[in-house]
Motif scaffolding. Structure first.
Motif, short mmCIF file in Angstrom:
data_model
loop_
_atom_site.label_atom_id
_atom_site.label_comp_id
_atom_site.label_asym_id
_atom_site.label_seq_id
_atom_site.Cartn_x
_atom_site.Cartn_y
_atom_site.Cartn_z
N ASP A 3 -9.15 -33.92 -9.23
CA ASP A 3 -10.26 -34.63 -9.87
C ASP A 3 -11.58 -33.92 -9.61
O ASP A 3 -12.42 -33.80 -10.50
CB ASP A 3 -10.31 -36.08 -9.41
N ARG A 4 -11.78 -33.45 -8.38
CA ARG A 4 -13.01 -32.72 -8.05
C ARG A 4 -13.09 -31.40 -8.82
O ARG A 4 -14.15 -31.02 -9.32
CB ARG A 4 -13.08 -32.44 -6.55
N ALA A 5 -11.95 -30.70 -8.89
CA ALA A 5 -11.92 -29.43 -9.61
C ALA A 5 -12.23 -29.63 -11.08
O ALA A 5 -13.03 -28.88 -11.68
CB ALA A 5 -10.55 -28.77 -9.44
N PHE B 96 -4.02 -29.84 -15.83
CA PHE B 96 -3.26 -30.74 -16.71
C PHE B 96 -1.75 -30.52 -16.54
O PHE B 96 -0.96 -31.47 -16.64
CB PHE B 96 -3.66 -30.54 -18.17
N ILE B 97 -1.37 -29.27 -16.29
CA ILE B 97 0.05 -28.98 -16.05
C ILE B 97 0.50 -29.61 -14.73
O ILE B 97 1.55 -30.24 -14.65
CB ILE B 97 0.29 -27.45 -16.01
N ALA B 98 -0.33 -29.47 -13.70
CA ALA B 98 0.01 -30.00 -12.38
C ALA B 98 0.09 -31.52 -12.39
O ALA B 98 0.93 -32.11 -11.69
CB ALA B 98 -1.01 -29.53 -11.35
N THR B 99 -0.76 -32.15 -13.17
CA THR B 99 -0.81 -33.62 -13.20
C THR B 99 -0.03 -34.23 -14.37
O THR B 99 0.06 -35.45 -14.49
CB THR B 99 -2.27 -34.10 -13.28
N HIS B 100 0.51 -33.36 -15.26
CA HIS B 100 1.23 -33.80 -16.47
C HIS B 100 0.34 -34.66 -17.38
O HIS B 100 0.86 -35.52 -18.11
CB HIS B 100 2.50 -34.56 -16.11
N ALA C 5 -14.31 -24.80 -7.63
CA ALA C 5 -13.31 -25.54 -8.40
C ALA C 5 -11.91 -25.00 -8.11
O ALA C 5 -10.94 -25.77 -7.98
CB ALA C 5 -13.62 -25.44 -9.89
N LYS C 6 -11.78 -23.69 -7.97
CA LYS C 6 -10.49 -23.09 -7.65
C LYS C 6 -10.04 -23.49 -6.24
O LYS C 6 -8.84 -23.68 -6.00
CB LYS C 6 -10.55 -21.57 -7.79
N ASP C 7 -11.01 -23.60 -5.33
CA ASP C 7 -10.67 -24.08 -3.98
C ASP C 7 -10.10 -25.50 -4.04
O ASP C 7 -9.08 -25.81 -3.42
CB ASP C 7 -11.92 -24.11 -3.09
N VAL D 204 -15.32 -28.86 -16.16
CA VAL D 204 -15.74 -29.41 -17.45
C VAL D 204 -17.11 -28.88 -17.86
O VAL D 204 -17.36 -28.57 -19.02
CB VAL D 204 -15.73 -30.95 -17.42
N THR D 205 -18.02 -28.76 -16.88
CA THR D 205 -19.38 -28.31 -17.19
C THR D 205 -19.45 -26.81 -17.43
O THR D 205 -20.49 -26.30 -17.86
CB THR D 205 -20.34 -28.68 -16.04
#
Length: 378
Positions: free
Chosen positions: A123-125, A150-154, A113-115, A130-131
């Protein structure tokens, strides 16, 4: 003769066991030799800067031996730090396909996820993170990584659905982030609600912004008592913010004695420059210019500050008309000097700016950008 055969049976069994054992050992040794050759070959490719071939060679080992996963994790993290996200992703995706114990599998999922986050595949991360939110060992780290997305995507409103998960952690930074993102969500929807801000201020006492926003909104609707309460809380728990909250408190109709006590507390106990400047102005207005000047001289001896010197110049200008012109030139030089100085600094990464940010543009941490102290500070 028959008896002899019975005597030879144990010998034959022992011989068969011995040969079988040697055969197994031979196969193990052969397998290990193969792994060693592949590993050595992969390392040679790395040393000769043939990274793609090295990865292919090393990934082949995963089909044979999964006991060296920590080595692969270290290698993938090295690629991620170098910015080679595609290589890190390939390694982690291969590891993610293996059937491993749950804790190890979750750690690999988190690294993958960090990658994806580093590569901009948000979206993949998010789907992987979430799980992991309910994971006892990785839940808090997964939440922090989700909030970074969420910060990166606002997408500020998404943070609210994780309020319960945040409250279940002991993370102060997550609570502060949750409060700030909920306020950002309100601003994004142009639906600023003073009641909701008040609820956030009560729910997240470690966060400054809800109380600051509450005070600003309360002043606009002439609820001075509410604004005063919120600002005094900040002054008590975060006195370094005095430079920003004292101008707002001046609009809250504090009684003369209450204002004096507040300024004295901040100036003498916390050595706050803004409070000291305002206290000197109060002494000059309600006492005498001489008392204000002496107060500033004493403070400058204890705590050298350009802004205190600036205030001293202003008081002396008012006292002496003949010296006013000379002092005016000095004051202009001081003002020009201060106009170039940073007003805020991030206590986490050291970022400097003249403009305030609730989210540090450099380290992406909430509420770490504060008024600067020191000889040039406020």
């Amino acid at each position: 003769m028959l008896e002899l055969l019975f005597l030879l049976l144990p010998v034959a069994a022992a011989y068969g066991w011995f040969m079988g054992r040697n055969s197994v050992k031979h196969k193990e040794l052969k397998g290990r030799a193969s792994i060693t050759r592949n590993l050595s070959s992969g390392l040679n490719f790395l040393l000769t800067d043939q990274e793609d071939k090295a990865i292919e060679q090393l990934l082949e080992l995963l089909d044979i031996e999964a006991a060296t996963i920590e080595t692969y994790l270290a290698l993938a993290n090295l690629f991620r730090r170098k910015g080679d996200w595609d290589k890190a992703i390939r390694i982690h995706e291969k590891l993610h396909q293996l059937k491993l114990p749950k804790p190890q599998a979750q750690q690999i999922q988190f690294e993958l996820a960090k990658d994806y986050f580093s590569a901009g595949l948000y979206d993949r991360a998010e789907k992987l993170l979430v799980t992991l939110v309910k994971s006892p060992s990785l839940g808090e780290a997964a939440l922090k990584q989700l909030f970074s997305i969420f910060i990166a995507t606002h997408e500020w409103s998404k943070a609210k659905q994780y309020s319960a998960a945040v409250d279940a952690t002991n993370s102060r930074s997550l609570r502060i982030a949750q409060a700030n993102m909920q306020i950002e969500a309100q601003k994004q929807s142009s639906d600023t609600n003073i009641t909701l801000i008040a609820e956030l201020a009560e729910r997240y006492p470690a966060a400054i912004r809800p109380k600051y926003e509450l005070a600003q909104q309360a002043i606009q609707v002439n609820e001075k008592a509410l604004a005063k309460s919120a600002l005094l809380y900040i002054a008590e728990h975060k006195p370094q913010w005095a430079a920003d909250i004292l101008p707002l408190l001046q609009q809250c109709n504090l009684a003369g004695e209450e204002w004096y006590q507040l300024l004295s507390h901040l100036a003498n106990k916390h050595n706050n420059i803004t409070a000291t400047v305002l206290l000197a102005a109060w002494l000059s207005e309600h006492g005498s210019a001489t008392a204000a000047e002496q107060f500033l001289l004493d403070k400058l001896t204890q705590q050298p500050s350009i802004r205190l010197f600036q205030q001293l110049l202003q008081i002396r200008q008012q006292q002496s008309a003949p010296a006013a012109e000379v002092l005016s030139s000095v004051k202009e030089l001081v003002n020009a000097y201060l106009d170039k100085k940073s007003l805020y600094g991030c206590r986490n990464c050291g970022f400097k700016t003249r403009k305030h940010y609730w989210l540090c543009p450099s380290c992406q941490q909430w509420e770490t950008v504060e008024p600067v102290g020191g000889i040039d500070g406020r």
